[in-house]
Design a protein around this motif. Sequence first.
Motif, short mmCIF file in Angstrom:
data_model
loop_
_atom_site.label_atom_id
_atom_site.label_comp_id
_atom_site.label_asym_id
_atom_site.label_seq_id
_atom_site.Cartn_x
_atom_site.Cartn_y
_atom_site.Cartn_z
N LEU A 36 0.83 -1.21 0.00
CA LEU A 36 0.00 0.00 0.00
C LEU A 36 0.87 1.25 0.00
CD1 LEU A 36 -2.62 -0.84 2.76
CD2 LEU A 36 -3.02 -0.78 0.29
N VAL A 37 0.31 2.32 -0.55
CA VAL A 37 0.94 3.63 -0.45
C VAL A 37 -0.11 4.60 0.10
CG1 VAL A 37 2.08 5.51 -1.69
CG2 VAL A 37 2.46 3.16 -2.41
N PRO A 38 -0.01 4.94 1.38
CA PRO A 38 -0.91 5.95 1.93
C PRO A 38 -0.56 7.33 1.36
CG PRO A 38 0.00 4.57 3.67
CD PRO A 38 0.79 4.31 2.43
N VAL A 39 -1.58 8.07 0.98
CA VAL A 39 -1.42 9.39 0.36
C VAL A 39 -2.35 10.37 1.08
CG1 VAL A 39 -1.63 10.71 -1.80
CG2 VAL A 39 -0.95 8.32 -1.88
N ARG A 40 -1.84 11.58 1.35
CA ARG A 40 -2.69 12.60 1.97
C ARG A 40 -2.32 13.98 1.42
NH1 ARG A 40 -0.32 13.13 8.17
NH2 ARG A 40 1.61 14.22 7.61
N ASP A 41 -3.19 14.93 1.66
CA ASP A 41 -2.99 16.32 1.27
C ASP A 41 -2.08 16.97 2.31
OD1 ASP A 41 -3.18 19.06 0.75
OD2 ASP A 41 -5.35 19.02 0.50
N SER A 42 -0.96 17.55 1.85
CA SER A 42 -0.01 18.13 2.80
C SER A 42 -0.58 19.32 3.55
CB SER A 42 1.28 18.53 2.09
OG SER A 42 1.04 19.55 1.14
N LYS A 43 -1.60 19.98 2.98
CA LYS A 43 -2.20 21.13 3.65
C LYS A 43 -3.20 20.71 4.72
CE LYS A 43 -3.83 22.92 -0.14
NZ LYS A 43 -3.58 21.71 -0.87
N ASP A 44 -3.58 19.44 4.73
CA ASP A 44 -4.58 18.94 5.67
C ASP A 44 -4.08 17.62 6.28
OD1 ASP A 44 -6.89 18.58 7.11
OD2 ASP A 44 -8.11 18.02 5.38
N HIS A 46 -4.31 16.22 9.04
CA HIS A 46 -5.21 15.49 9.91
C HIS A 46 -6.48 15.06 9.19
CE1 HIS A 46 -2.53 16.30 13.18
NE2 HIS A 46 -2.57 17.59 12.90
N GLY A 47 -6.54 15.37 7.90
CA GLY A 47 -7.70 14.99 7.09
C GLY A 47 -7.59 13.54 6.63
N PRO A 48 -8.42 13.18 5.70
CA PRO A 48 -8.44 11.79 5.24
C PRO A 48 -7.20 11.43 4.43
CG PRO A 48 -9.89 13.13 3.89
CD PRO A 48 -9.41 14.01 5.01
N SER A 49 -6.91 10.15 4.41
CA SER A 49 -5.82 9.60 3.61
C SER A 49 -6.40 8.58 2.65
CB SER A 49 -4.79 8.91 4.50
OG SER A 49 -4.24 9.81 5.41
N LEU A 50 -5.76 8.47 1.51
CA LEU A 50 -6.13 7.43 0.54
C LEU A 50 -5.12 6.30 0.66
CD1 LEU A 50 -6.76 9.65 -2.61
CD2 LEU A 50 -8.47 8.65 -1.09
N LEU A 51 -5.58 5.08 0.53
CA LEU A 51 -4.70 3.92 0.52
C LEU A 51 -4.69 3.36 -0.89
CD1 LEU A 51 -5.81 2.22 3.85
CD2 LEU A 51 -3.80 3.65 3.45
N ILE A 52 -3.58 3.58 -1.58
CA ILE A 52 -3.45 3.18 -2.98
C ILE A 52 -2.65 1.87 -3.05
CG2 ILE A 52 -2.64 3.92 -5.25
CD1 ILE A 52 -4.68 5.86 -4.02
N PRO A 53 -3.14 0.89 -3.81
CA PRO A 53 -2.32 -0.31 -3.99
C PRO A 53 -0.96 0.07 -4.58
CG PRO A 53 -4.54 -0.69 -4.78
CD PRO A 53 -4.42 0.78 -4.50
N ALA A 54 0.10 -0.53 -4.08
CA ALA A 54 1.46 -0.16 -4.49
C ALA A 54 1.65 -0.27 -6.01
CB ALA A 54 2.48 -1.02 -3.76
N ALA A 55 1.12 -1.29 -6.63
CA ALA A 55 1.28 -1.44 -8.08
C ALA A 55 0.59 -0.30 -8.83
CB ALA A 55 0.72 -2.79 -8.53
N ALA A 56 -0.56 0.12 -8.36
CA ALA A 56 -1.27 1.24 -9.00
C ALA A 56 -0.50 2.54 -8.82
CB ALA A 56 -2.69 1.36 -8.43
N TRP A 57 0.09 2.74 -7.63
CA TRP A 57 0.88 3.95 -7.39
C TRP A 57 2.10 3.98 -8.30
CZ3 TRP A 57 0.18 8.51 -5.38
CH2 TRP A 57 1.29 9.32 -5.14
N THR A 58 2.77 2.83 -8.44
CA THR A 58 3.94 2.74 -9.31
C THR A 58 3.56 3.08 -10.75
OG1 THR A 58 4.96 1.11 -7.87
CG2 THR A 58 5.76 1.19 -10.14
#
Length: 68
Positions: A36-44, A46-58
Amino acid sequence: MRHAPVDLSTARWRKSSYSNSNGGECVEIAEDFPGLVPVRDSKDPHGPSLLIPAAAWTAFVASLKDPS
Protein backbone atom coordinates in the motif's frame (compact mmCIF):
# COMPACT_ATOMS: atom_id res chain seq x y z
CA MET A 1 -14.45 -7.28 0.02
CA ARG A 2 -13.54 -5.40 3.21
CA HIS A 3 -10.03 -5.16 4.53
CA ALA A 4 -8.84 -4.57 8.06
CA PRO A 5 -8.27 -0.89 8.87
CA VAL A 6 -4.72 0.37 8.45
CA ASP A 7 -3.24 2.19 11.43
CA LEU A 8 -1.48 5.32 10.12
CA SER A 9 -0.78 6.79 13.57
CA THR A 10 2.92 5.95 13.34
CA ALA A 11 3.30 6.71 9.64
CA ARG A 12 6.31 8.76 8.60
CA TRP A 13 5.02 11.09 5.91
CA ARG A 14 7.21 12.39 3.11
CA LYS A 15 6.30 15.45 1.04
CA SER A 16 6.69 15.47 -2.72
CA SER A 17 10.14 16.50 -3.91
CA TYR A 18 8.33 18.93 -6.22
CA SER A 19 6.90 20.80 -3.24
CA ASN A 20 8.04 24.37 -2.77
CA SER A 21 8.52 26.39 0.41
CA ASN A 22 5.11 28.06 -0.03
CA GLY A 23 3.31 24.80 0.67
CA GLY A 24 1.29 24.85 -2.52
CA GLU A 25 -0.80 21.94 -3.61
CA CYS A 26 1.22 18.92 -2.63
CA VAL A 27 0.73 15.39 -1.54
CA GLU A 28 2.56 13.39 1.06
CA ILE A 29 3.10 9.66 1.02
CA ALA A 30 4.01 7.24 3.76
CA GLU A 31 6.31 4.30 3.23
CA ASP A 32 6.72 0.99 5.05
CA PHE A 33 3.20 -0.26 4.40
CA PRO A 34 3.72 -3.41 2.32
CA GLY A 35 1.46 -3.45 -0.72
CA LEU A 36 0.00 0.00 0.00
CA VAL A 37 0.94 3.63 -0.45
CA PRO A 38 -0.91 5.95 1.93
CA VAL A 39 -1.42 9.39 0.36
CA ARG A 40 -2.69 12.60 1.97
CA ASP A 41 -2.99 16.32 1.27
CA SER A 42 -0.01 18.13 2.80
CA LYS A 43 -2.20 21.13 3.65
CA ASP A 44 -4.58 18.94 5.67
CA PRO A 45 -2.39 16.44 7.56
CA HIS A 46 -5.21 15.49 9.91
CA GLY A 47 -7.70 14.99 7.09
CA PRO A 48 -8.44 11.79 5.24
CA SER A 49 -5.82 9.60 3.61
CA LEU A 50 -6.13 7.43 0.54
CA LEU A 51 -4.70 3.92 0.52
CA ILE A 52 -3.45 3.18 -2.98
CA PRO A 53 -2.32 -0.31 -3.99
CA ALA A 54 1.46 -0.16 -4.49
CA ALA A 55 1.28 -1.44 -8.08
CA ALA A 56 -1.27 1.24 -9.00
CA TRP A 57 0.88 3.95 -7.39
CA THR A 58 3.94 2.74 -9.31
CA ALA A 59 1.99 2.85 -12.59
CA PHE A 60 0.63 6.32 -11.75
CA VAL A 61 4.10 7.75 -11.03
CA ALA A 62 5.52 6.11 -14.16
CA SER A 63 2.76 7.69 -16.27
CA LEU A 64 3.70 11.12 -14.89
CA LYS A 65 7.31 10.60 -15.92
CA ASP A 66 6.44 9.36 -19.44
CA PRO A 67 7.12 12.18 -21.93
CA SER A 68 4.70 10.84 -24.56
